[in-house]
Design an enzyme around this catalytic site. Structure first.
Site, PDB file in Angstrom:
ATOM      1  N   TYR A 189      41.012   9.933  38.870  1.00  0.00           N
ATOM      2  CA  TYR A 189      41.463  10.823  37.751  1.00  0.00           C
ATOM      3  C   TYR A 189      40.147  10.598  36.810  1.00  0.00           C
ATOM      4  O   TYR A 189      39.326   9.552  36.649  1.00  0.00           O
ATOM      5  CB  TYR A 189      42.512  10.119  36.726  1.00  0.00           C
ATOM      6  CG  TYR A 189      43.785  11.110  36.844  1.00  0.00           C
ATOM      7  CD1 TYR A 189      43.527  12.349  36.247  1.00  0.00           C
ATOM      8  CD2 TYR A 189      44.947  10.986  37.528  1.00  0.00           C
ATOM      9  CE1 TYR A 189      44.440  13.274  36.104  1.00  0.00           C
ATOM     10  CE2 TYR A 189      45.613  11.845  37.499  1.00  0.00           C
ATOM     11  CZ  TYR A 189      45.742  12.984  36.681  1.00  0.00           C
ATOM     12  OH  TYR A 189      46.692  14.245  36.617  1.00  0.00           O
ATOM     13  N   GLU A 204      39.521  12.726  33.306  1.00  0.00           N
ATOM     14  CA  GLU A 204      39.772  13.770  32.388  1.00  0.00           C
ATOM     15  C   GLU A 204      38.494  13.438  31.374  1.00  0.00           C
ATOM     16  O   GLU A 204      38.069  12.349  31.344  1.00  0.00           O
ATOM     17  CB  GLU A 204      40.898  13.520  31.643  1.00  0.00           C
ATOM     18  CG  GLU A 204      41.971  14.236  32.212  1.00  0.00           C
ATOM     19  CD  GLU A 204      43.479  13.917  31.701  1.00  0.00           C
ATOM     20  OE1 GLU A 204      43.415  13.704  30.436  1.00  0.00           O
ATOM     21  OE2 GLU A 204      44.331  14.396  32.455  1.00  0.00           O
ATOM     22  N   ASP A 245      32.321  38.405  34.678  1.00  0.00           N
ATOM     23  CA  ASP A 245      33.245  37.653  35.541  1.00  0.00           C
ATOM     24  C   ASP A 245      32.312  38.150  36.847  1.00  0.00           C
ATOM     25  O   ASP A 245      32.565  39.238  37.599  1.00  0.00           O
ATOM     26  CB  ASP A 245      34.613  38.037  35.312  1.00  0.00           C
ATOM     27  CG  ASP A 245      35.369  37.328  36.766  1.00  0.00           C
ATOM     28  OD1 ASP A 245      34.804  36.832  37.594  1.00  0.00           O
ATOM     29  OD2 ASP A 245      36.492  37.606  36.609  1.00  0.00           O
ATOM     30  N   THR A 256      33.998  32.530  40.844  1.00  0.00           N
ATOM     31  CA  THR A 256      34.739  31.549  41.877  1.00  0.00           C
ATOM     32  C   THR A 256      33.674  31.103  42.755  1.00  0.00           C
ATOM     33  O   THR A 256      32.605  31.466  42.426  1.00  0.00           O
ATOM     34  CB  THR A 256      35.626  32.527  42.782  1.00  0.00           C
ATOM     35  OG1 THR A 256      34.850  33.351  43.299  1.00  0.00           O
ATOM     36  CG2 THR A 256      36.761  33.065  42.250  1.00  0.00           C
ATOM     37  N   LYS A 262      33.645  32.862  47.259  1.00  0.00           N
ATOM     38  CA  LYS A 262      33.648  34.383  47.820  1.00  0.00           C
ATOM     39  C   LYS A 262      32.237  34.223  48.654  1.00  0.00           C
ATOM     40  O   LYS A 262      32.037  33.663  49.306  1.00  0.00           O
ATOM     41  CB  LYS A 262      33.901  35.105  46.935  1.00  0.00           C
ATOM     42  CG  LYS A 262      35.470  34.951  46.304  1.00  0.00           C
ATOM     43  CD  LYS A 262      35.695  35.990  45.285  1.00  0.00           C
ATOM     44  CE  LYS A 262      36.901  35.997  44.344  1.00  0.00           C
ATOM     45  NZ  LYS A 262      38.008  35.984  44.686  1.00  0.00           N
ATOM     46  N   ARG A 322      37.094  26.740  47.568  1.00  0.00           N
ATOM     47  CA  ARG A 322      37.983  27.330  46.654  1.00  0.00           C
ATOM     48  C   ARG A 322      37.786  26.641  45.213  1.00  0.00           C
ATOM     49  O   ARG A 322      37.913  25.314  44.996  1.00  0.00           O
ATOM     50  CB  ARG A 322      39.314  27.423  47.148  1.00  0.00           C
ATOM     51  CG  ARG A 322      39.819  27.941  48.298  1.00  0.00           C
ATOM     52  CD  ARG A 322      41.211  28.195  48.546  1.00  0.00           C
ATOM     53  NE  ARG A 322      41.421  29.497  47.667  1.00  0.00           N
ATOM     54  CZ  ARG A 322      41.055  30.555  48.224  1.00  0.00           C
ATOM     55  NH1 ARG A 322      40.621  30.858  49.413  1.00  0.00           N
ATOM     56  NH2 ARG A 322      41.130  31.714  47.394  1.00  0.00           N
TER      57      ARG A 322
END
Ligand code: PLP
Length: 476
Positions: free
Chosen positions: A67, A69, A244, A273, A276, A282
């Protein structure tokens, strides 16, 4: 790679599959079948690609257990020294790759990146004057009443982006997406004749709408975007410019979109992303100008919780791969392949939207070319092991489910090593197969392909695939 050689990659991946099989054999079995399916078909989904075994290895390991954060060197958990290092390496690598002021690599997906970016721009726009008036530094310190006043103002923010029908993305303000719920969403279309962006028309709509945020980006559009022009339009109405680049990030990283077509010098915020054309795991990514850094790095708690440090490690590896000279060659070949495909398709009589392509995809109007819906074409092609997706075309009479188009991309086939000659052959396979497919009466989903044609194209696809093995490193 010599057949029968037990490669390092093969040992790692086969061992991983065996471990999975030891716990849940059916999952391991389905994973093997998925690999067989990807190896045994022409992957032409424009948003998909193949990442390297190194990227895969970085994704699947103990980093998933941590973790973290917060942001590097400022976390809400102890023991983050090593993931701090990994995340900082990813940030530095991608900042260098794109030449951006600031990079945020935590978004789990493109949709998450867009949510974070949108809310960052909204807060950034309302914050300065309003907070100054209230004597506050940020929304966190506000009382309920003040916060409600600010929240209402935020929800009046106007977003203007390319419509879904013209090739925009759901997260660009589509009415069923959350992006249209916490701001007012407006859209512009492509020119009905040329099916290309018309900057005069975008300017006209912008002057009418007076957006706070102007969005440049697409999911289904086969041309480039002139970001210098979009910047001028944004400035003329005082809007923040959001790019984008989810689809074409690899073409920017691979230096094929430069000058006015490079989004980085012109946009305030860029989302993307990583899986692609960029050929990574991903995931999502945000690049921005320095003044947006503070807002963007609050992605947690704004939208996400704990970052996926295993995915961030894989992003770092992919960014390093994309920084190599070979990636420039790859990106160049992606465009050359897409063009070769589209030109051959048009020379046979297929209708390619906007009359061609300047990027990694071509969209075929299968309704006017072959009398089929996109759904019928997609199913017929998959029967011959050609995988693509149906896509609506601008002002589509068949709607978003059946559609009149299919979208075909070159990134994955280029990763497999194919060049212009193979793309021309594939255009012929697709043209012949769809010419030999007839829609069933009163059905928008069912169609019948001439069995001889199906067999012939299927055999040709298999023989072509045999020359371009996928993941030859894996001995299974
Ligand atoms: N933005 C654009 C332009 C896209 O094309 C996509 C996905 O196709 C996204 C955002 C969302 O990405 P993801 O599927 O990772 O959420």
């Amino acid at each position: 790679m010599m057949a029968g050689q037990n490669t390092r990659e093969s040992v790692v991946m086969d061992g991983a599959l065996e471990m999975v099989a030891g716990v849940f054999p059916e999952v391991a079995e389905a994973m093997r079948w998925e690999l067989a399916s990807q190896r045994g078909s022409l992957k032409m989904i424009a948003s998909e690609n193949y990442c390297s075994p190194a990227v895969m290895a970085a994704m699947g390991n103990w980093l998933t257990d941590k973790y973290a954060e917060g942001v590097p060197y400022s976390r809400f958990y102890a023991g983050c020294e090593h993931v701090d290092q990994i995340e900082q390496l990813a940030v530095d690598e991608v900042r260098n790759l794109f030449g951006a002021d600031f990079a945020y690599v935590q978004p789990h997906s493109g949709a998450d990146a867009n949510l974070i970016a949108l809310w960052s721009m909204i807060t950034h726009r309302v914050q300065d004057p309003e907070l100054e008036r209230l004597g506050l530094k940020n929304v966190m310190g506000m009382s309920g009443e003040d916060y409600e006043a600010i929240r209402q103002k935020m929800c009046q923010t106007k977003l203007l982006g390319l419509s879904l029908g013209s090739g925009g993305h759901l997260t660009h303000g589509f009415r069923q997406n959350v992006s249209s719920k916490f701001c007012q969403a407006f859209s512009y279309d492509v020119d009905p004749k040329s099916l290309m962006l018309d900057y005069k028309e975008i300017e006209r709509v912008a002057k009418e709408v007076k957006p706070d945020i102007l969005l440049a980006g697409y999911s289904a559009y086969s041309r480039t975007i002139d970001f210098a022009k979009m910047r001028e339009i944004a400035d003329s109405v005082g809007a923040t410019l959001w790019g984008d680049i989810a689809h074409f990030a690899g073409l920017v990283a691979g230096k094929q979109l430069t000058g006015n077509f490079d989004p980085v010098p012109f946009c305030d915020i860029i989302t993307s992303t990583t899986h692609k054309t960029l050929r990574g795991p991903r995931g999502g990514l945000i690049l921005c100008k320095k003044e947006y850094e503070e807002a963007v790095k609050k992605g947690c708690p704004m939208v996400i919780g704990g970052p996926l440090e295993n995915m961030i490690a894989a992003k770092a590896v992919a960014f390093r791969e994309a920084s190599q000279p070979a990636f420039v060659e790859y990106a160049k070949q992606v465009i050359a392949n897409s063009r070769a495909f589209a030109e051959r398709m048009m020379s046979r009589g297929g209708v390619v939207l906007s009359g061609g392509t300047d990027n990694h995809m071509a969209i075929i109007d299968v309704k006017s070319s072959f009398g089929l819906t996109g759904r019928q074409a997609e199913i017929a092609l998959r029967e011959a092991s050609i995988t693509c997706n149906r896509n609506s075309i601008p002002f589509d009479a068949e709607g978003a489910w059946y559609t009149s188009g299919i979208r075909l991309g070159s990134p994955a086939l280029t990763s497999r090593g194919m060049k212009e000659g193979e793309m021309e052959m594939i255009a012929d396979f697709i043209f012949d197969l769809l010419k030999g497919t007839k829609a069933r009466e009163n059905s928008r989903a069912k169609a019948d392909t001439d069995p001889n044609m199906l067999r012939e194209v299927g055999e040709n696809v298999a023989s072509l695939l045999g020359k371009f093995p996928l993941y030859p490193e894996f001995e299974f």
